[in-house]
Design a protein around this motif. Structure first.
Motif, short mmCIF file in Angstrom:
data_model
loop_
_atom_site.label_atom_id
_atom_site.label_comp_id
_atom_site.label_asym_id
_atom_site.label_seq_id
_atom_site.Cartn_x
_atom_site.Cartn_y
_atom_site.Cartn_z
N SER A 168 0.84 -1.21 0.00
CA SER A 168 0.00 0.00 0.00
C SER A 168 0.87 1.25 0.00
N LYS A 169 1.98 1.23 0.72
CA LYS A 169 2.85 2.41 0.80
C LYS A 169 3.63 2.59 -0.51
N GLY A 170 4.06 1.48 -1.11
CA GLY A 170 4.71 1.58 -2.43
C GLY A 170 3.75 2.16 -3.44
N GLY A 171 2.49 1.77 -3.36
CA GLY A 171 1.47 2.29 -4.27
C GLY A 171 1.25 3.78 -4.08
N ILE A 172 1.28 4.21 -2.84
CA ILE A 172 1.09 5.65 -2.55
C ILE A 172 2.17 6.47 -3.26
N ASP A 173 3.39 5.95 -3.33
CA ASP A 173 4.48 6.71 -3.94
C ASP A 173 4.15 7.07 -5.39
N LEU A 174 3.72 6.09 -6.18
CA LEU A 174 3.44 6.40 -7.59
C LEU A 174 2.10 7.11 -7.77
N LEU A 175 1.17 6.88 -6.84
CA LEU A 175 -0.08 7.67 -6.87
C LEU A 175 0.28 9.15 -6.68
N MET A 176 1.10 9.41 -5.66
CA MET A 176 1.50 10.79 -5.34
C MET A 176 2.23 11.43 -6.53
N GLN A 177 3.22 10.71 -7.09
CA GLN A 177 4.01 11.30 -8.18
C GLN A 177 3.15 11.55 -9.41
N THR A 178 2.22 10.63 -9.66
CA THR A 178 1.38 10.77 -10.85
C THR A 178 0.43 11.96 -10.71
N ILE A 179 -0.19 12.09 -9.55
CA ILE A 179 -1.09 13.25 -9.37
C ILE A 179 -0.27 14.55 -9.41
N ALA A 180 0.92 14.53 -8.80
CA ALA A 180 1.76 15.73 -8.81
C ALA A 180 2.08 16.14 -10.24
N GLN A 181 2.42 15.15 -11.07
CA GLN A 181 2.74 15.45 -12.47
C GLN A 181 1.51 15.98 -13.21
N GLU A 182 0.36 15.35 -12.96
CA GLU A 182 -0.87 15.70 -13.69
C GLU A 182 -1.35 17.11 -13.36
N PHE A 183 -1.11 17.58 -12.14
CA PHE A 183 -1.74 18.86 -11.74
C PHE A 183 -0.76 19.98 -11.40
N ALA A 184 0.53 19.76 -11.59
CA ALA A 184 1.50 20.83 -11.28
C ALA A 184 1.20 22.08 -12.11
N GLY A 185 0.83 21.88 -13.36
CA GLY A 185 0.54 23.00 -14.26
C GLY A 185 -0.67 23.80 -13.81
N ARG A 186 -1.48 23.18 -12.97
CA ARG A 186 -2.65 23.90 -12.44
C ARG A 186 -2.42 24.34 -11.00
N LYS A 187 -1.15 24.43 -10.64
CA LYS A 187 -0.74 25.01 -9.34
C LYS A 187 -1.18 24.20 -8.14
N ILE A 188 -1.33 22.90 -8.34
CA ILE A 188 -1.65 22.03 -7.19
C ILE A 188 -0.38 21.28 -6.83
#
Ligand code: NAD
Length: 267
Positions: A168-188
């Motif tokens: 579950s914790k390994g999964g959180i890492d790529l969940l976090m990185q993926t959302i970060a990549q998807e929404f950085a351009g929208r200032k999240i």
């Protein structure tokens, strides 16, 4: 007052790390939502909120099992109804259900993955929807919203007997990185905190006797067990504009546990 007037939902905040994050964020000026999963946790949540209010802070308590989609949606709706919006999500709720791998039941596997990983997905999705709707409120923050995932050193350290938890914790890492990549351009901004051994109810067996604590300390170069406040302070920084250029990062707050202490040849 680094988080003045910001609205923060902290999941699983009626004990341990979540409690300290809520208290530290409230002290930094945030209005906090103290989340607890089941009716029996209500009194503890209320006590924490009372403590926060006695120091001049603000907040509400909210019952929600983060693994249940309808309850997560309802928690965000009631927060937005009360405070108008959400600025910060701390995806903290987590459980351990340990078992030797060959005996691990599907129920034990699902229990952990549903809370630790699916729960973080559901809360993050609802937070992102609100951040996108509102955009940047320059009076409060440079960002349109901040998510902090509570991961663990076990997103990188394999952990025998805890396959469901480590996964579950390994999964959180790529969940976090993926959302970060998807929404950085929208200032999240989206980041993780990876605690080492923190003295809370989840790992009582690891610190409640001298023998257990001595054995734990051999894994921690800094030679002390972590306290919930170590994480609370890090969470305030990650949610504040002081970390405005940080997104997609894992902040290890672990006294050096991930430094391969077994390889120390001196010191
Ligand atoms: P804890 O047991 O005190 O806190 C866990 C919280 O999650 C509790 O308040 C519990 O009520 C809540 N919770 C459980 N199921 C829930 C659900 N379905 N919905 C909503 N809330 C739920 O332990 P803690 O150490 O404070 O753990 C907090 C987080 O920190 C967890 O994600 C844990 O994996 C992580 N973590 C802890 C340590 C440590 O050493 N204590 C180390 C690394 C990571």
């Amino acid at each position: 007052m680094k988080l003045k007037n910001q609205i923060a939902i902290i999941t699983g905040s009626s004990s341990g790390i979540g409690k300290s994050v809520a208290e530290c964020m409230a002290a930094a000026g945030a209005k906090v939502v103290i989340n607890y999963p089941f009716e029996k946790g209500k009194a503890e949540a209320q006590q924490i909120l009372d403590g926060i209010k006695s120091k001049g802070g603000e907040g509400i308590i909210c019952q929600c099992d983060v693994s249940q989609e309808d309850q997560v949606i309802a928690m965000f709706e009631s927060t937005i109804k009360t405070f108008g919006t959400v600025d910060i999500l701390v995806n903290n709720a987590g459980i351990q259900v340990d078992s030797p791998f060959e005996n691990m039941t599907l129920k034990q596997w699902n229990a952990v993955v549903n809370v630790n990983l699916t729960g973080q997905f559901l809360c993050a999705r609802e937070a992102i929807k609100e951040f996108l709707r509102r955009g940047v409120d320059a009076e409060k923050s440079c960002a349109a919203g901040k998510i902090i995932h509570m991961s663990s050193v076990h997103q990188v350290i394999p952990w025998a007997g805890h396959a469901n938890y480590a996964t579950s914790k390994g999964g959180i890492d790529l969940l976090m990185q993926t959302i970060a990549q998807e929404f950085a351009g929208r200032k999240i901004r989206v980041n993780s905190i990876c605690p080492g051994a923190i003295q809370t109810p989840i790992n009582k067996d690891a610190w409640s006797t001298k023998e257990a604590l001595d054995s734990l300390l051999t894994l921690i170069p800094y030679n002390r067990i972590g306290q919930p406040e170590d994480i609370g302070k890090a969470a305030v920084w990650l949610a504040s504009d002081e970390s405005d250029y940080v997104t997609g990062a894992s902040l290890f707050v672990d006294g050096g546990m991930t430094l391969f202490p077994g390889f120390r040849t001196n010191g």
